[in-house]
Scaffold this motif. Structure first.
Motif, PDB file in Angstrom:
ATOM      1  N   VAL A  23       0.835  -1.184   0.000  1.00  0.00           N
ATOM      2  CA  VAL A  23       0.000   0.000   0.000  1.00  0.00           C
ATOM      3  C   VAL A  23       0.875   1.240   0.000  1.00  0.00           C
ATOM      4  N   VAL A  24       0.433   2.263  -0.743  1.00  0.00           N
ATOM      5  CA  VAL A  24       1.135   3.540  -0.813  1.00  0.00           C
ATOM      6  C   VAL A  24       0.200   4.606  -0.275  1.00  0.00           C
ATOM      7  N   PHE A  25       0.684   5.434   0.669  1.00  0.00           N
ATOM      8  CA  PHE A  25      -0.123   6.477   1.284  1.00  0.00           C
ATOM      9  C   PHE A  25       0.280   7.845   0.770  1.00  0.00           C
ATOM     10  N   SER A  26      -0.663   8.755   0.809  1.00  0.00           N
ATOM     11  CA  SER A  26      -0.376  10.146   0.486  1.00  0.00           C
ATOM     12  C   SER A  26       0.520  10.740   1.564  1.00  0.00           C
ATOM     13  N   PRO A  27       1.371  11.717   1.216  1.00  0.00           N
ATOM     14  CA  PRO A  27       2.213  12.362   2.240  1.00  0.00           C
ATOM     15  C   PRO A  27       1.394  13.028   3.344  1.00  0.00           C
ATOM     16  N   ASN A  28       0.122  13.316   3.069  1.00  0.00           N
ATOM     17  CA  ASN A  28      -0.719  13.970   4.072  1.00  0.00           C
ATOM     18  C   ASN A  28      -1.308  12.995   5.095  1.00  0.00           C
ATOM     19  N   THR A  29      -1.111  11.686   4.889  1.00  0.00           N
ATOM     20  CA  THR A  29      -1.675  10.685   5.805  1.00  0.00           C
ATOM     21  C   THR A  29      -0.828  10.608   7.075  1.00  0.00           C
ATOM     22  N   ARG A  30      -1.496  10.627   8.214  1.00  0.00           N
ATOM     23  CA  ARG A  30      -0.774  10.573   9.488  1.00  0.00           C
ATOM     24  C   ARG A  30      -0.175   9.191   9.718  1.00  0.00           C
ATOM     25  N   GLU A  31       0.861   9.150  10.558  1.00  0.00           N
ATOM     26  CA  GLU A  31       1.588   7.903  10.804  1.00  0.00           C
ATOM     27  C   GLU A  31       0.724   6.866  11.502  1.00  0.00           C
ATOM     28  N   ASP A  32      -0.077   7.299  12.482  1.00  0.00           N
ATOM     29  CA  ASP A  32      -0.922   6.334  13.201  1.00  0.00           C
ATOM     30  C   ASP A  32      -2.016   5.766  12.305  1.00  0.00           C
ATOM     31  N   ASP A  33      -2.530   6.580  11.367  1.00  0.00           N
ATOM     32  CA  ASP A  33      -3.530   6.073  10.426  1.00  0.00           C
ATOM     33  C   ASP A  33      -2.916   5.042   9.479  1.00  0.00           C
ATOM     34  N   LYS A  36      -2.647   1.734  11.362  1.00  0.00           N
ATOM     35  CA  LYS A  36      -3.945   1.077  11.546  1.00  0.00           C
ATOM     36  C   LYS A  36      -4.400   0.374  10.263  1.00  0.00           C
ATOM     37  N   VAL A  37      -4.249   1.044   9.134  1.00  0.00           N
ATOM     38  CA  VAL A  37      -4.670   0.448   7.866  1.00  0.00           C
ATOM     39  C   VAL A  37      -3.851  -0.790   7.545  1.00  0.00           C
ATOM     40  N   CYS A  38      -2.546  -0.708   7.731  1.00  0.00           N
ATOM     41  CA  CYS A  38      -1.677  -1.856   7.452  1.00  0.00           C
ATOM     42  C   CYS A  38      -2.003  -3.032   8.374  1.00  0.00           C
ATOM     43  N   ALA A  39      -2.316  -2.718   9.636  1.00  0.00           N
ATOM     44  CA  ALA A  39      -2.646  -3.787  10.593  1.00  0.00           C
ATOM     45  C   ALA A  39      -3.982  -4.435  10.251  1.00  0.00           C
ATOM     46  N   GLN A  40      -4.977  -3.635   9.884  1.00  0.00           N
ATOM     47  CA  GLN A  40      -6.298  -4.184   9.570  1.00  0.00           C
ATOM     48  C   GLN A  40      -6.272  -5.047   8.313  1.00  0.00           C
ATOM     49  N   LEU A  41      -5.560  -4.578   7.270  1.00  0.00           N
ATOM     50  CA  LEU A  41      -5.531  -5.315   6.011  1.00  0.00           C
ATOM     51  C   LEU A  41      -4.456  -6.391   5.983  1.00  0.00           C
ATOM     52  N   GLY A  42      -3.473  -6.291   6.869  1.00  0.00           N
ATOM     53  CA  GLY A  42      -2.387  -7.265   6.862  1.00  0.00           C
ATOM     54  C   GLY A  42      -1.454  -7.098   5.697  1.00  0.00           C
ATOM     55  N   VAL A  43      -1.173  -5.846   5.321  1.00  0.00           N
ATOM     56  CA  VAL A  43      -0.295  -5.548   4.199  1.00  0.00           C
ATOM     57  C   VAL A  43       0.853  -4.678   4.685  1.00  0.00           C
ATOM     58  N   ARG A  44       1.846  -4.503   3.846  1.00  0.00           N
ATOM     59  CA  ARG A  44       2.989  -3.686   4.206  1.00  0.00           C
ATOM     60  C   ARG A  44       3.009  -2.406   3.360  1.00  0.00           C
ATOM     61  N   GLU A  45       3.625  -1.377   3.919  1.00  0.00           N
ATOM     62  CA  GLU A  45       3.684  -0.082   3.257  1.00  0.00           C
ATOM     63  C   GLU A  45       4.984   0.062   2.474  1.00  0.00           C
ATOM     64  N   ILE A  46       4.889   0.691   1.288  1.00  0.00           N
ATOM     65  CA  ILE A  46       6.073   1.019   0.500  1.00  0.00           C
ATOM     66  C   ILE A  46       5.993   2.497   0.122  1.00  0.00           C
ATOM     67  N   ASN A  47       7.149   3.081  -0.185  1.00  0.00           N
ATOM     68  CA  ASN A  47       7.198   4.511  -0.505  1.00  0.00           C
ATOM     69  C   ASN A  47       6.908   4.792  -1.983  1.00  0.00           C
ATOM     70  N   THR A  48       7.443   3.971  -2.883  1.00  0.00           N
ATOM     71  CA  THR A  48       7.234   4.161  -4.330  1.00  0.00           C
ATOM     72  C   THR A  48       6.660   2.870  -4.909  1.00  0.00           C
ATOM     73  N   PRO A  49       5.564   2.948  -5.620  1.00  0.00           N
ATOM     74  CA  PRO A  49       4.947   1.733  -6.151  1.00  0.00           C
ATOM     75  C   PRO A  49       5.662   1.134  -7.351  1.00  0.00           C
ATOM     76  N   GLY A  50       6.525   1.923  -8.036  1.00  0.00           N
ATOM     77  CA  GLY A  50       7.237   1.400  -9.196  1.00  0.00           C
ATOM     78  C   GLY A  50       6.345   1.278 -10.417  1.00  0.00           C
ATOM     79  N   ASN A  51       6.595   0.249 -11.243  1.00  0.00           N
ATOM     80  CA  ASN A  51       5.855   0.052 -12.486  1.00  0.00           C
ATOM     81  C   ASN A  51       4.988  -1.196 -12.408  1.00  0.00           C
TER      82      ASN A  51
END
Length: 525
Positions: A23-33, A36-51
Motif C-alpha cells: 500500500v502507498v499512502f499520500s504524504p498527508n496521511t498521518r503515521e498512526d492512520d 492502523k490500515v496496514c494492521a487491519q488489512l495485513g499488508v505492508r507499506e512502501i514509498n514508491t509503487p514502481g511500475n
C-alpha cells in the motif's frame, strides 16, 4: 475495503494473497492512520509503487524524469548498432522498425514530454549522420526535415510527437464511440458527467492518462462528425454534424430557437427529407448548402459518430492508414490483372428470368443538385422502363452514385419481378455494398440499399465499364432538362433510342465474334 475484497473473491472465485499486497499512502496521511490500515488489512507499506506491466504506477510533476527510461532504451539500442559498420539503407530500416517503435506502447497511454521526444530525435539524427555510435559526422539536415514525406526526397520517418497525438486520439475515438462501455462510463462519471468528450473541460486532480487524452480534443474535434440517423441525439448548434472538413459546426446567427433544438427538428414530419422552410429561415447560405448534403436514412437508426477524413468513417492512426491503403491498392491491382482479359466490353442480356437495371448519376459544376437515372431491360434485352429525377444538394460522386442506386431500388420495389441485376460504373459503390458496414455518410446510403435489397428474392450488384453504362448516364443527364421527375414505360425516350440500337448491334457483333473464335480455337477441336 475488506468487504470489497471479500465480495471480489466471491465473484471471481479466487482468494486474494495479502502477503503480496503493498500500500502507498499520500504524504498527508498521518503515521498512526497508516499503521492502523496496514494492521487491519495485513499488508505492508512502501514509498514508491514502481511500475506495473511496464507502466509507471504514479506520475508526479517531474514527468521528464518519469519517462527518461524511454530515452535510455532507445539510446542503448542505438549504441549497440553504432559499434558496427551499417549501410544507410539498413540504418533506415533499423530506425523505422526498431528504434521508433520502442515508445509505441507508452505513447498509446501517455503524452510523452516534448523534452524526451526531442532528445530521442537528436539521438536518432546522430545515429543517422554519424559513425562510432553516433559520435562523429556532420548533421547535414535536421531530423524534423528528414521526417517529411518520401516524395520530397527524405526518409519519411514518423514524427514521434505527432504520432503520440495520433495514438492518444485513437483512445479518444474509442471513448466517443463507446468501444469499451465500462471504461467509458467510468471516465464520463469522473471527468465529464453532463457533457460529451468534445466539450469536456479540465477538472481538478485529473489523472495524467485523462490529461493526455484531453490534449487530443482539438484534433478529434476537427475530424469527428455526427452521422445523422433520427436526429434526436444531436444538438443543431453544439455538435459538429455538417460535412465540412474544416468546420462541422453551424455558422448561422445564434437564434434562441437553435440553442436547444436537435437535428430532428429540421426534418419534415414524414422523416424522409429536410424541411426547407425551417432551414432557409434559420440558417445562412453556407449552412443550407451543407445540410442538404447530409443524407437522411430511410430506416430509423440512432445518431452516431464518423471520421470525415477517412472513406469508411473510422479513425486510423497515420501508419495504420498507410498500410491499409497499400494493401487495398495491391488487392485492386491483382483483381484488375485477373479480370482485365475477361472484362465485359459491351452490354449483355441478363440470364433468363432476370431483370437488368443500369443506374448512373450526372453532376454538373455550379449546380446545387444532381441527376439520377436508371434503365430497366428484360432477359431479351428489350427496353421496359426508365426513370430520371433530380435530387437537391451538392454531393460527392460516390454519395451521388449510392443515391442513384437507392432511388432505383425504391422505384422497382413491389414489381412482379423478383430477380434483379443492378449495374453501375462505380467500383466504390459495388465494393461498399458487399463490404462490412462503415460509419460515413456514404455508408448511411449504402445501408439503406442493403435494407431495400432484402425485399427481393435475388439481387446482384455488378460493376461495368462506363462504355456499357452510357444509356443510364444519358437518362441521368436528362434530369437537368426536365422540370422534375420523369418516367417512361414500354417506349424508350428519343434521346436514348440510338444508343440502345447501337448497343444491340454491338452485342450481336460481339456474340458472332465469340462464336467464330470458339469454332476456330484449336483448343475446342
Amino acid at each position: 475495503m475488506k468487504r470489497i475484497l471479500k465480495r471480489y473473491e466471491e465473484i471471481i472465485r479466487q482468494v486474494v494473497n495479502f502477503n503480496k499486497f503493498t500500500v502507498v499512502f499520500s504524504p498527508n496521511t498521518r503515521e498512526d492512520d497508516r499503521e492502523k490500515v496496514c494492521a487491519q488489512l495485513g499488508v505492508r507499506e512502501i514509498n514508491t509503487p514502481g511500475n506495473y506491466l511496464g507502466i509507471p504506477m504514479i506520475i508526479g510533476r517531474r514527468k521528464a524524469s518519469t519517462f527518461r527510461f524511454l530515452l535510455e532504451k532507445v539510446e542503448q539500442k542505438l549504441q549497440a548498432w553504432g559499434s558496427r559498420v551499417i549501410l544507410k539503407a539498413k540504418k533506415v530500416m533499423l530506425l523505422k522498425t526498431a528504434a521508433q517503435t520502442i515508445p509505441n506502447f507508452w505513447m498509446s497511454l501517455f503524452l510523452i514530454p516534448r523534452e524526451i521526444i526531442d532528445m530521442i530525435d537528436k539521438k536518432m539524427n546522430a545515429f543517422w549522420w554519424g559513425s562510432n555510435g553516433g559520435t562523429g559526422g556532420i548533421r547535414w539536415m535536421a531530423w524534423e526535415r528528414l521526417c517529411e514525406v518520401k516524395e520530397e526526397g527524405v526518409l519519411g520517418s514518423k514524427k514521434l510527437h505527432e504520432f503520440n497525438i495520433a495514438m492518444l486520439a485513437k483512445q479518444a475515438w474509442r471513448i466517443i464511440n463507446n468501444v469499451n462501455p465500462l471504461v467509458t462510463q467510468l471516465l464520463k462519471a469522473r471527468y465529464h458527467p453532463t457533457i460529451d468528450f468534445l466539450n469536456a473541460l479540465p477538472v481538478a486532480n485529473q489523472s495524467y492518462v485523462w490529461r493526455s487524452i484531453l490534449e487530443t480534443q482539438e484534433v478529434v474535434r476537427q475530424g469527428c462528425r455526427r452521422r445523422i440517423g433520427d436526429g434526436k441525439d444531436t444538438r443543431v448548434s453544439q455538435v459538429p454534424w455538417l460535412p465540412d472538413k474544416y468546420n462541422g459546426y453551424l455558422t448561422s446567427a445564434a437564434y434562441p430557437e437553435l440553442e436547444h433544438m436537435t437535428v430532428n427538428g429540421l426534418i419534415s414530419m414524414d422523416g424522409r427529407e429536410w424541411d426547407s422552410d425551417i432551414i432557409t429561415e434559420l440558417c445562412n447560405e453556407r449552412d443550407v448548402s451543407l445540410i442538404y448534403q447530409v443524407p437522411i436514412p430511410m430506416r430509423i437508426r440512432s445518431d452516431s459518430w464518423f471520421w470525415i477524413h477517412e472513406e469508411k468513417g473510422v479513425f486510423f492512426c497515420k501508419i495504420e492508414n498507410f498500410l491499409r491503403r497499400v494493401a487495398r491498392a495491391q488487392e485492386t491491382k491483382k483483381k484488375h490483372h485477373t479480370n482485365s482479359t475477361v472484362q465485359q466490353k459491351t452490354w449483355s442480356k441478363p440470364p433468363e428470368g432476370w431483370i437488368k437495371i443500369n443506374i448512373d448519376v450526372a453532376c454538373y459544376t455550379g449546380r446545387d443538385n444532381i441527376g439520377v437515372g436508371c434503365v430497366v431491360r428484360d432477359d431479351r434485352g428489350v427496353f421496359q422502363r426508365a426513370r430520371s429525377n433530380q435530387i437537391g444538394g451538392l454531393r460527392k460522386p460516390r454519395e451521388a452514385e449510392a443515391l442513384s442506386m437507392r432511388e432505383a431500388l425504391s422505384w422497382v420495389k413491389g414489381r412482379r419481378a423478383s430477380k434483379y441485376i443492378f449495374e453501375t460504373d462505380s467500383k466504390l459503390l459495388v465494393d461498399a455494398f458487399h463490404a462490412i458496414e462503415g460509419r460515413s455518410m456514404f455508408d448511411t446510403i449504402v445501408e439503406d440499399c442493403r435494407e431495400l435489397a432484402k425485399h427481393y428474392e435475388d439481387v446482384l450488384v455488378k460493376f461495368v465499364p462506363r462504355s456499357t453504362n452510357s444509356v443510364a448516364h444519358e437518362v441521368a443527364r436528362a434530369a437537368y432538362s426536365n422540370s422534375g421527375l420523369r418516367e417512361w414505360y414500354n417506349t424508350a425516350p428519343d434521346f436514348i433510342i440510338c444508343n440502345l440500337l447501337w448497343m444491340s448491334i454491338n452485342r450481336s457483333k460481339y456474340a458472332l465474334l465469340q462464336k467464330k473464335s470458339t469454332i476456330t480455337d484449336p483448343t475446342y477441336s
